[in-house]
Design a protein around this motif. Structure first.
Motif, short mmCIF file in Angstrom:
data_model
loop_
_atom_site.label_atom_id
_atom_site.label_comp_id
_atom_site.label_asym_id
_atom_site.label_seq_id
_atom_site.Cartn_x
_atom_site.Cartn_y
_atom_site.Cartn_z
N UNK A 82 43.25 77.52 1.93
CA UNK A 82 41.98 77.91 1.31
C UNK A 82 40.95 78.36 2.35
N UNK A 83 41.40 79.10 3.35
CA UNK A 83 40.49 79.67 4.32
C UNK A 83 40.08 78.76 5.46
N UNK A 84 40.57 77.52 5.48
CA UNK A 84 40.21 76.59 6.55
C UNK A 84 41.46 76.22 7.34
N UNK A 85 41.34 76.20 8.66
CA UNK A 85 42.47 75.83 9.52
C UNK A 85 42.77 74.35 9.30
N UNK A 86 44.03 74.03 9.06
CA UNK A 86 44.46 72.65 8.87
C UNK A 86 45.48 72.30 9.93
N UNK A 87 45.21 71.21 10.68
CA UNK A 87 46.13 70.79 11.73
C UNK A 87 46.90 69.54 11.33
N UNK A 88 46.62 68.98 10.16
CA UNK A 88 47.33 67.81 9.67
C UNK A 88 48.56 68.26 8.90
N UNK A 109 45.65 78.64 -1.59
CA UNK A 109 46.08 79.82 -0.84
C UNK A 109 46.42 79.39 0.58
N UNK A 110 47.66 79.62 0.99
CA UNK A 110 48.12 79.30 2.35
C UNK A 110 48.25 80.61 3.11
#
Length: 145
Positions: free
Chosen positions: A11-17, A27-28
């Motif tokens: 969803x438009x945000x970087x995820x590191x988990x 949305x990926x």
């Protein structure tokens, strides 16, 4: 490994988990390969990754779970994925679908929950089935079917 290189956006945000809970209609995005995917249900009720174009990756559809009024008369809606959006269109009611712009978090458009509209079942034994709404049973004081 890929997640820690900050290449994956949900969803438009970087995820590191690696165990970040992505859900229905999320949305990926993989920027390095210019690929966009939307999480949907398949006909057996499992999550399926559906490839989409970059134009379609700019928004997501959210179901309205709650409509309320906050302090000082500010109207808001709460969506199925936990978003709280202030100042919605006054015609948006519970069970409607709103098109949320991922970059700004604002409502772009909305679709009423009416007979004749296309829908996807998101709960129960029919999870993932797509169909047209035929009729709506109203039970005052209880749940609508």
């Amino acid at each position: 490994k890929i997640v820690h290189q900050r290449l994956i956006k949900v969803d438009g945000k970087v995820r590191t988990d690696m165990t970040f809970p992505a859900g229905f209609m999320d949305v990926v995005t993989i920027d390095k390969t210019q690929e966009n995917f939307r999480l949907l249900y398949d006909v057996k009720g499992r999550f399926a990754v559906h490839r989409i174009k970059s134009e379609e990756a700019k928004y997501k559809l959210c179901r309205v779970k709650k409509v309320g009024v906050a302090l000082k008369g500010v109207c808001y809606v709460v969506t199925h994925d936990g978003r709280t959006i202030r100042y919605p269109d006054p015609l948006v009611k519970v069970n409607d679908t709103i098109m949320v712009d991922i970059a700004t978090g604002k409502i772009k458009d909305f679709i009423k929950f009416d007979s004749g509209n296309l829908c996807m079942i998101t709960g129960g034994h029919n999870l993932g089935r797509v169909g047209v709404i035929q009729h709506r049973e109203r039970h005052p004081g209880s749940f609508d079917i």
